[in-house]
Design an enzyme around this catalytic site. Structure first.
Site, PDB file in Angstrom:
ATOM      1  CB  SER A  42      15.357  20.160 -15.258  1.00  0.00           C
ATOM      2  OG  SER A  42      14.680  21.393 -15.157  1.00  0.00           O
ATOM      3  CD  GLU A  94      10.263  10.102 -16.748  1.00  0.00           C
ATOM      4  OE1 GLU A  94      10.261  10.625 -15.631  1.00  0.00           O
ATOM      5  OE2 GLU A  94      10.684  10.693 -17.776  1.00  0.00           O
ATOM      6  CG  HIS A 149      -1.829  -1.167   1.332  1.00  0.00           C
ATOM      7  ND1 HIS A 149      -3.093  -1.240   0.771  1.00  0.00           N
ATOM      8  CD2 HIS A 149      -1.623  -2.369   1.934  1.00  0.00           C
ATOM      9  CE1 HIS A 149      -3.622  -2.420   1.033  1.00  0.00           C
ATOM     10  NE2 HIS A 149      -2.744  -3.126   1.730  1.00  0.00           N
ATOM     11  CE  LYS A 187      13.716  17.293 -11.148  1.00  0.00           C
ATOM     12  NZ  LYS A 187      13.284  16.090 -11.854  1.00  0.00           N
TER      13      LYS A 187
END
Length: 465
Positions: free
Chosen positions: A316, A329, A185, A322
Site C-alpha cells: 500500500s 492476484e 458455501h 501492509k
C-alpha cells in the site's frame, strides 16, 4: 523509398526494407492494433519455407544457388533476425495471406541480396514463383499457426504446469497433518487437512496437463499440402511428406503429420478451438486455486490466516507495512485474459465459411498468448508463492476447535436433533462445543473426546467404530 509493383500497381516501399509491395499494401490496409503476428508463427513460417526450398531444389523447380539462398534467408527468418520486417498487423486478412506474402517477400529479397541482386527486383528469386512454389497461404499459414501452438504447448506450457503441480503436491505432503476447518458455501464445515486441500489443487493441475496433452494430436494434424481449397492443386507429388519430414526433424515434434482430410483442415480450425478450450479450463482451475490461497492467507490478524504467503513487495502507498497477495492476484488476471481469449477463439472457430476459415490470425494471436501467459504465470505462481507458502498450524488448530460443524461426528451416537441442539447452545453461549457436550452428559468425557477427534474426522468413516 523505392518503387515496386504488384498485381494492383505501384507501391512505395522503404528503401532498406526486406519486405515488398504486397506487404506495404497490407500495412496501409490494416493500421489496426500495432500488434504483429506472434514470434513463434514467424519462426514456423521460416521453417516451412526452408523445407519447401529443399523439396523444390530436388524437384528441379529451384536451382542450387536459388535454393541455397532461400534456405539461408528462411533460417534467418526462423531465428528472428528479420522480425523487424514482419510489419503486418495481426488483425489482417483472415487467411493470413498478408503475413505469408510478408514472409515470401522478406525471404526473396534477402536471398537476392545474398546472390548479389537488389532489393525489390524480384530477381533472381521471386517471392511467389520461387519462395512460395507449390504452396498457398491457405495451407501454409494455418500450418505455421498449428506448428507454433504445438511447440509453445510442449516447450512452454506443459513444463510450467508440471512445475506448479509438483509445487502443490509438495505442499500437500508437507501439510498432511495440519487439521483445519473445512468450508462449504464459505461457511464452517467438517474438518479437513491443509494437505488434502493442496492435494486437490495438485490434482487439478494434473488433469489440466492431461487436457492440454489430449488436444495436441489434433493441433499436430496439419493442412500443409491442401494449397488453395484443400484439393492440393499445384502441389507436386511427395512435396507434403518431404516438408513434414524436415519439419519433424528440425522441431523435434515427431507428432506433426498431414491432415487426414484437407477440407476439414482448411475449412475449420477445431484443433485450435480445442487447445484454447483446454487452456480455458486450466485458467478456471488456476483461478480457483489462486483465490483459495489468498482467502486462506487473508489477515494476518483479522482474516482466516491459516496460510502465510511470501511477502514479495509492499502492499500500500498509504498503509505502512501492509502486504498483499500480489502473485495470486496476477494469476487471476492472467486467467481472465485467457478466458476472454477463448471466447474470441471460439467465435473464430465457428466462422469457417465453406472451404476456408478466415479468423486464423486472431485465433493464432489469442491461443499463443493464452499458452504463453499460462506458462509464465504458472511458473511464477510456483516459484514466488506456492514454494514459499507456510502453514499457520496454531491458527488452524484454534479455528478447528471453534468449528461447530465437528458436531457432525456425534450424530451416529446421539442423533441429528440432539447434535443440532448442542451446537446451537455452544454458538449462543460462545463456548467450545466439546465443553458444552461434556456438560450435557449425553456421553462420557472419553467418548466425547474420541468422537470429536478432528484428525480422525479427516479420514472418513464413523468415528469410534
Amino acid at each position: 523509398m523505392r518503387t515496386e509493383r504488384d498485381s494492383m500497381g505501384e507501391m512505395q516501399v522503404p528503401a532498406g526494407a526486406y519486405y515488398g509491395a504486397q506487404t506495404q499494401r497490407a500495412v496501409q490496409n490494416f493500421p489496426i492494433s500495432g500488434q504483429r503476428i506472434p514470434r513463434r508463427v514467424i519462426q514456423a513460417l521460416g521453417l516451412i519455407k526452408h523445407a519447401a526450398a529443399t523439396f523444390n531444389e530436388g524437384a528441379g523447380v529451384l536451382d542450387a544457388d536459388r535454393a541455397g539462398a532461400v534456405r539461408r534467408a528462411a533460417d534467418e527468418v526462423a531465428s528472428g533476425q528479420h522480425d523487424a520486417d514482419f510489419v503486418v498487423d495481426v488483425f489482417q486478412t483472415g487467411s493470413g495471406t498478408s503475413s505469408n506474402m510478408n514472409t515470401n517477400e522478406v525471404i526473396a529479397n534477402r536471398a537476392n541480396e545474398l546472390l548479389g541482386g537488389q532489393l525489390g527486383a524480384n530477381d533472381p528469386v521471386h517471392p511467389n514463383d520461387h519462395v512460395n512454389a507449390g504452396q498457398s497461404s491457405n495451407d501454409v499459414f494455418p500450418t505455421a499457426v498449428h506448428v507454433a501452438a504445438y511447440l509453445a504447448s510442449t516447450e512452454e506450457l506443459l513444463p510450467a504446469l508440471r512445475t506448479l503441480e509438483s509445487s502443490l503436491a509438495g505442499k500437500a505432503r508437507a501439510f498432511a497433518d495440519v487439521v483445519k476447518p473445512g468450508r462449504t458455501h464459505l461457511m464452517d464445515a467438517t474438518p479437513v487437512t491443509l494437505g488434502q486441500e493442496f492435494g486437490g489443487y495438485a490434482r487439478q493441475l494434473a488433469l489440466g496437463i492431461e487436457r492440454v496433452e489430449a488436444a495436441l494430436p489434433r493441433v499436430a494434424e496439419l493442412p500443409l499440402g491442401g494449397t488453395a481449397v484443400g484439393t492440393g492443386l499445384n502441389a507436386p507429388a511427395g512435396m507434403t511428406e518431404a516438408m513434414l519430414s524436415e519439419l519433424r526433424e528440425r522441431t523435434g515434434a515427431d507428432a506433426l503429420r498431414e491432415a487426414s482430410d484437407h477440407f476439414e483442415a482448411q475449412g475449420a480450425r477445431d484443433g485450435l478451438v480445442e487447445l484454447s478450450g483446454a487452456c480455458k479450463t486450466v485458467a478456471v482451475s488456476l483461478t480457483k486455486i489462486a483465490n483459495d490461497v489468498r482467502l486462506l492467507g487473508s489477515g494476518p490478524r483479522t482474516g482466516i490466516a491459516e496460510l502465510q504467503l511470501p511477502a514479495v513487495q509492499p502492499g500500500s502507498s498509504i498503509m505502512p507495512a501492509k502486504v498483499n497477495p500480489v502473485i495470486p492476484e496476477s494469476v487471476t488476471q492472467v486467467c481472465a485474459q485467457v478466458i476472454g481469449n477463448d471466447t474470441a477463439a471460439t467465435v473464430g472457430g465457428m466462422n469457417g465459411h465453406l472451404e476456408l476459415n478466415v479468423y486464423i490470425p486472431v485465433m493464432a494471436r489469442n491461443v499463443l498468448e493464452s499458452v504463453h501467459l499460462l506458462a509464465t504465470s504458472a511458473e511464477n505462481f510456483a516459484r514466488q508463492c506456492i514454494d514459499g507458502v507456510e502453514a499457520n498450524e496454531a491458527r488452524a488448530t484454534e479455528l478447528v476447535e471453534k468449528d461447530l460443524a465437528i458436531v457432525t461426528a456425534l450424530v451416529p451416537a446421539i442423533g441429528y436433533d440432539k447434535s443440532a441442539e448442542l451446537s446451537k447452545r455452544a454458538l449462543e453461549q460462545d463456548r467450545p462445543l466439546r465443553e458444552v457436550v461434556k456438560e450435557a452428559g449425553v456421553l462420557s468425557d472419553e467418548e466425547v473426546d474420541r468422537a470429536l477427534d478432528t484428525k480422525a474426522m479427516t479420514e472418513g468413516g464413523v468415528i469410534g467404530e
